[in-house]
Design a protein around this motif. Structure first.
Motif, PDB file in Angstrom:
ATOM      1  N   ALA A  61       4.604 -20.544 -12.233  1.00 39.30           N
ATOM      2  CA  ALA A  61       5.007 -19.930 -10.968  1.00 39.30           C
ATOM      3  C   ALA A  61       5.923 -18.733 -11.203  1.00 39.30           C
ATOM      4  O   ALA A  61       5.772 -17.681 -10.570  1.00 39.30           O
ATOM      5  N   ALA A  62       6.885 -18.873 -12.111  1.00 36.22           N
ATOM      6  CA  ALA A  62       7.798 -17.769 -12.400  1.00 36.22           C
ATOM      7  C   ALA A  62       7.049 -16.581 -12.998  1.00 36.22           C
ATOM      8  O   ALA A  62       7.332 -15.423 -12.664  1.00 36.22           O
ATOM      9  N   VAL A  63       6.089 -16.850 -13.877  1.00 32.99           N
ATOM     10  CA  VAL A  63       5.312 -15.771 -14.492  1.00 32.99           C
ATOM     11  C   VAL A  63       4.495 -15.034 -13.442  1.00 32.99           C
ATOM     12  O   VAL A  63       4.433 -13.796 -13.435  1.00 32.99           O
ATOM     13  N   LEU A  64       3.865 -15.761 -12.546  1.00 34.49           N
ATOM     14  CA  LEU A  64       3.069 -15.124 -11.503  1.00 34.49           C
ATOM     15  C   LEU A  64       3.945 -14.292 -10.570  1.00 34.49           C
ATOM     16  O   LEU A  64       3.558 -13.193 -10.149  1.00 34.49           O
ATOM     17  N   TRP A  65       5.124 -14.810 -10.251  1.00 28.30           N
ATOM     18  CA  TRP A  65       6.034 -14.041  -9.410  1.00 28.30           C
ATOM     19  C   TRP A  65       6.476 -12.756 -10.110  1.00 28.30           C
ATOM     20  O   TRP A  65       6.521 -11.676  -9.496  1.00 28.30           O
ATOM     21  N   LEU A  66       6.797 -12.862 -11.390  1.00 21.69           N
ATOM     22  CA  LEU A  66       7.190 -11.673 -12.140  1.00 21.69           C
ATOM     23  C   LEU A  66       6.050 -10.667 -12.227  1.00 21.69           C
ATOM     24  O   LEU A  66       6.268  -9.454 -12.116  1.00 21.69           O
ATOM     25  N   ALA A  67       4.846 -11.159 -12.441  1.00 26.81           N
ATOM     26  CA  ALA A  67       3.694 -10.265 -12.539  1.00 26.81           C
ATOM     27  C   ALA A  67       3.486  -9.497 -11.234  1.00 26.81           C
ATOM     28  O   ALA A  67       3.255  -8.279 -11.252  1.00 26.81           O
ATOM     29  N   VAL A  68       3.574 -10.176 -10.110  1.00 27.85           N
ATOM     30  CA  VAL A  68       3.398  -9.515  -8.811  1.00 27.85           C
ATOM     31  C   VAL A  68       4.531  -8.527  -8.557  1.00 27.85           C
ATOM     32  O   VAL A  68       4.314  -7.399  -8.073  1.00 27.85           O
ATOM     33  N   LEU A  69       5.759  -8.926  -8.885  1.00 29.96           N
ATOM     34  CA  LEU A  69       6.911  -8.054  -8.661  1.00 29.96           C
ATOM     35  C   LEU A  69       6.800  -6.778  -9.493  1.00 29.96           C
ATOM     36  O   LEU A  69       6.987  -5.667  -8.986  1.00 29.96           O
ATOM     37  N   LEU A  70       6.476  -6.916 -10.771  1.00 25.29           N
ATOM     38  CA  LEU A  70       6.384  -5.745 -11.640  1.00 25.29           C
ATOM     39  C   LEU A  70       5.195  -4.860 -11.273  1.00 25.29           C
ATOM     40  O   LEU A  70       5.269  -3.636 -11.402  1.00 25.29           O
ATOM     41  N   ALA A  71       4.111  -5.464 -10.815  1.00 21.02           N
ATOM     42  CA  ALA A  71       2.955  -4.670 -10.401  1.00 21.02           C
ATOM     43  C   ALA A  71       3.291  -3.813  -9.189  1.00 21.02           C
ATOM     44  O   ALA A  71       2.889  -2.641  -9.110  1.00 21.02           O
ATOM     45  N   GLY A  72       4.028  -4.368  -8.244  1.00 16.63           N
ATOM     46  CA  GLY A  72       4.453  -3.578  -7.092  1.00 16.63           C
ATOM     47  C   GLY A  72       5.432  -2.487  -7.476  1.00 16.63           C
ATOM     48  O   GLY A  72       5.401  -1.374  -6.933  1.00 16.63           O
ATOM     49  N   LEU A  73       6.308  -2.791  -8.439  1.00 20.27           N
ATOM     50  CA  LEU A  73       7.281  -1.801  -8.890  1.00 20.27           C
ATOM     51  C   LEU A  73       6.611  -0.636  -9.598  1.00 20.27           C
ATOM     52  O   LEU A  73       7.090   0.499  -9.558  1.00 20.27           O
ATOM     53  N   LEU A  74       5.467  -0.902 -10.227  1.00 20.68           N
ATOM     54  CA  LEU A  74       4.759   0.126 -10.984  1.00 20.68           C
ATOM     55  C   LEU A  74       4.328   1.295 -10.104  1.00 20.68           C
ATOM     56  O   LEU A  74       4.367   2.455 -10.536  1.00 20.68           O
ATOM     57  N   SER A  75       3.929   1.001  -8.880  1.00 17.56           N
ATOM     58  CA  SER A  75       3.426   2.049  -7.979  1.00 17.56           C
ATOM     59  C   SER A  75       4.447   2.464  -6.925  1.00 17.56           C
ATOM     60  O   SER A  75       4.107   3.197  -5.987  1.00 17.56           O
ATOM     61  N   LEU A  76       5.679   2.010  -7.073  1.00 12.40           N
ATOM     62  CA  LEU A  76       6.674   2.257  -6.027  1.00 12.40           C
ATOM     63  C   LEU A  76       7.079   3.725  -5.948  1.00 12.40           C
ATOM     64  O   LEU A  76       7.299   4.264  -4.862  1.00 12.40           O
ATOM     65  N   ASP A  77       7.160   4.385  -7.087  1.00 13.48           N
ATOM     66  CA  ASP A  77       7.628   5.772  -7.096  1.00 13.48           C
ATOM     67  C   ASP A  77       6.668   6.707  -6.365  1.00 13.48           C
ATOM     68  O   ASP A  77       7.067   7.771  -5.880  1.00 13.48           O
ATOM     69  N   THR A  78       5.398   6.326  -6.285  1.00 15.18           N
ATOM     70  CA  THR A  78       4.399   7.178  -5.634  1.00 15.18           C
ATOM     71  C   THR A  78       4.233   6.878  -4.147  1.00 15.18           C
ATOM     72  O   THR A  78       3.354   7.454  -3.511  1.00 15.18           O
ATOM     73  N   LEU A  79       5.080   6.019  -3.607  1.00 14.56           N
ATOM     74  CA  LEU A  79       4.918   5.599  -2.215  1.00 14.56           C
ATOM     75  C   LEU A  79       4.991   6.782  -1.248  1.00 14.56           C
ATOM     76  O   LEU A  79       4.161   6.916  -0.346  1.00 14.56           O
ATOM     77  N   PHE A  80       5.971   7.649  -1.433  1.00 18.67           N
ATOM     78  CA  PHE A  80       6.132   8.822  -0.567  1.00 18.67           C
ATOM     79  C   PHE A  80       6.082  10.143  -1.333  1.00 18.67           C
ATOM     80  O   PHE A  80       6.106  11.207  -0.706  1.00 18.67           O
ATOM     81  N   ARG A  81       6.034  10.083  -2.652  1.00 20.64           N
ATOM     82  CA  ARG A  81       6.176  11.305  -3.436  1.00 20.64           C
ATOM     83  C   ARG A  81       5.024  12.284  -3.200  1.00 20.64           C
ATOM     84  O   ARG A  81       5.235  13.501  -3.098  1.00 20.64           O
ATOM     85  N   GLY A  82       3.795  11.770  -3.139  1.00 27.39           N
ATOM     86  CA  GLY A  82       2.667  12.656  -2.897  1.00 27.39           C
ATOM     87  C   GLY A  82       2.768  13.372  -1.566  1.00 27.39           C
ATOM     88  O   GLY A  82       2.434  14.563  -1.458  1.00 27.39           O
ATOM     89  N   ASP A  83       3.246  12.671  -0.553  1.00 29.67           N
ATOM     90  CA  ASP A  83       3.408  13.292   0.758  1.00 29.67           C
ATOM     91  C   ASP A  83       4.532  14.316   0.760  1.00 29.67           C
ATOM     92  O   ASP A  83       4.466  15.317   1.482  1.00 29.67           O
ATOM     93  N   ALA A  84       5.569  14.072  -0.042  1.00 29.69           N
ATOM     94  CA  ALA A  84       6.658  15.042  -0.127  1.00 29.69           C
ATOM     95  C   ALA A  84       6.203  16.311  -0.829  1.00 29.69           C
ATOM     96  O   ALA A  84       6.611  17.420  -0.458  1.00 29.69           O
ATOM     97  N   GLU A  85       5.345  16.159  -1.838  1.00 23.70           N
ATOM     98  CA  GLU A  85       4.903  17.331  -2.596  1.00 23.70           C
ATOM     99  C   GLU A  85       3.916  18.197  -1.826  1.00 23.70           C
ATOM    100  O   GLU A  85       3.911  19.420  -1.989  1.00 23.70           O
ATOM    101  N   ASP A  86       3.066  17.591  -0.995  1.00 28.41           N
ATOM    102  CA  ASP A  86       2.089  18.399  -0.259  1.00 28.41           C
ATOM    103  C   ASP A  86       2.542  18.750   1.157  1.00 28.41           C
ATOM    104  O   ASP A  86       1.778  19.330   1.931  1.00 28.41           O
ATOM    105  N   GLY A  87       3.765  18.398   1.506  1.00 24.58           N
ATOM    106  CA  GLY A  87       4.307  18.767   2.810  1.00 24.58           C
ATOM    107  C   GLY A  87       3.968  17.815   3.941  1.00 24.58           C
ATOM    108  O   GLY A  87       4.297  18.099   5.098  1.00 24.58           O
ATOM    109  N   SER A  88       3.341  16.686   3.638  1.00 24.40           N
ATOM    110  CA  SER A  88       2.966  15.754   4.705  1.00 24.40           C
ATOM    111  C   SER A  88       4.177  15.105   5.359  1.00 24.40           C
ATOM    112  O   SER A  88       4.156  14.801   6.557  1.00 24.40           O
ATOM    113  N   LEU A  89       5.238  14.888   4.596  1.00 23.65           N
ATOM    114  CA  LEU A  89       6.419  14.249   5.171  1.00 23.65           C
ATOM    115  C   LEU A  89       7.042  15.112   6.264  1.00 23.65           C
ATOM    116  O   LEU A  89       7.545  14.598   7.265  1.00 23.65           O
ATOM    117  N   GLU A  90       7.015  16.418   6.075  1.00 24.41           N
ATOM    118  CA  GLU A  90       7.511  17.289   7.143  1.00 24.41           C
ATOM    119  C   GLU A  90       6.668  17.152   8.404  1.00 24.41           C
ATOM    120  O   GLU A  90       7.193  17.183   9.522  1.00 24.41           O
TER     121      GLU A  90
END
Length: 230
Positions: A61-90
């Motif tokens: 159970a702990a391993v599965l929780w860690l796997a899910v947590l780290l997988a979500g963290l892997l893509s976290l930086d791109t959550l809004f970054r693409g929209d900020a770079e192309d002006g979508s956030l504005e």
């Protein structure tokens, strides 16, 4: 007023979901990275413990929780970054719908593309780690409550760092301490079930945290985006 507001909110959410789905389809390889990373974490743990059934079942159970947590963290930086770079956030800030609503829709999309596939695959991954069948229901419930909470917390962190360049490490450093209570209660509920105790308390705490985050996290992330872009 409600009759005119509701269709605009629904229409904005539909348009954003369709756009994100098309972009996700074009980057299918990138979209599979979190799931493949989680699978790799599970396999490495299994190999590291020698494939011993008794040892794996205790930490499954702990391993599965860690796997899910780290997988979500892997893509976290791109959550809004693409929209900020192309002006979508504005454009989001100028849209006739609340910015917090669009942030909530984007966070739902992040959860649906990173955590939901892993949630569906949890029974299969549990078999790889010899997870006791009596613990599977509690694990699935804890993940169903905890993974949206992780995405909402991550959205606030991603919004705080959206104006910075190369903030991947910073996002991880900020998010991981906030993820720890979710991990403790999520994995702890399964551990309580394994010991014959009632896991309801930990699950209720996860549910309460999710209810609070659903209200406050989009507002906090929207405020952070306004500050970052001002």
């Amino acid at each position: 007023m409600s009759a005119s507001t509701t269709p605009s909110l629904v229409g904005a959410a539909r348009a954003l979901l369709v756009r994100d789905s098309r972009l996700l389809w074009r980057r299918r390889g990138d979209a599979l990275q979190p799931a493949l990373f989680a699978l790799l974490v599970v396999v490495l743990f299994a190999l590291g413990l020698g494939g011993e059934k008794t040892a794996l079942s205790k930490v499954a159970a702990a391993v599965l929780w860690l796997a899910v947590l780290l997988a979500g963290l892997l893509s976290l930086d791109t959550l809004f970054r693409g929209d900020a770079e192309d002006g979508s956030l504005e454009q989001w800030m100028l849209a006739p719908v609340p910015l917090a609503w669009l942030v909530g829709v984007r966070t739902f999309m992040h959860w649906a593309t990173t955590a939901l596939p892993l949630l569906i695959a949890t029974p299969f991954l549990g078999e790889l780690l010899y997870l006791p069948h009596r613990e599977l229901g509690v694990l699935m419930t804890s993940l169903a409550l905890g993974t949206p909470l992780l995405s909402l917390i991550g959205a606030v962190v991603a919004a705080l760092t959206v104006g910075m360049r190369r903030s991947g490490i910073l996002v991880a450093l900020l998010a991981l301490p906030l993820y720890v209570p979710v991990l403790v209660f999520g994995a702890g509920s399964v551990a309580a079930c394994a010991q014959g105790l009632d896991p309801t308390g930990a699950l209720l705490l996860l549910g309460a945290g999710l209810a609070v985050a659903l209200v406050l996290a989009p507002l906090a992330a929207a405020a952070a985006i306004r500050i970052a872009l001002s």
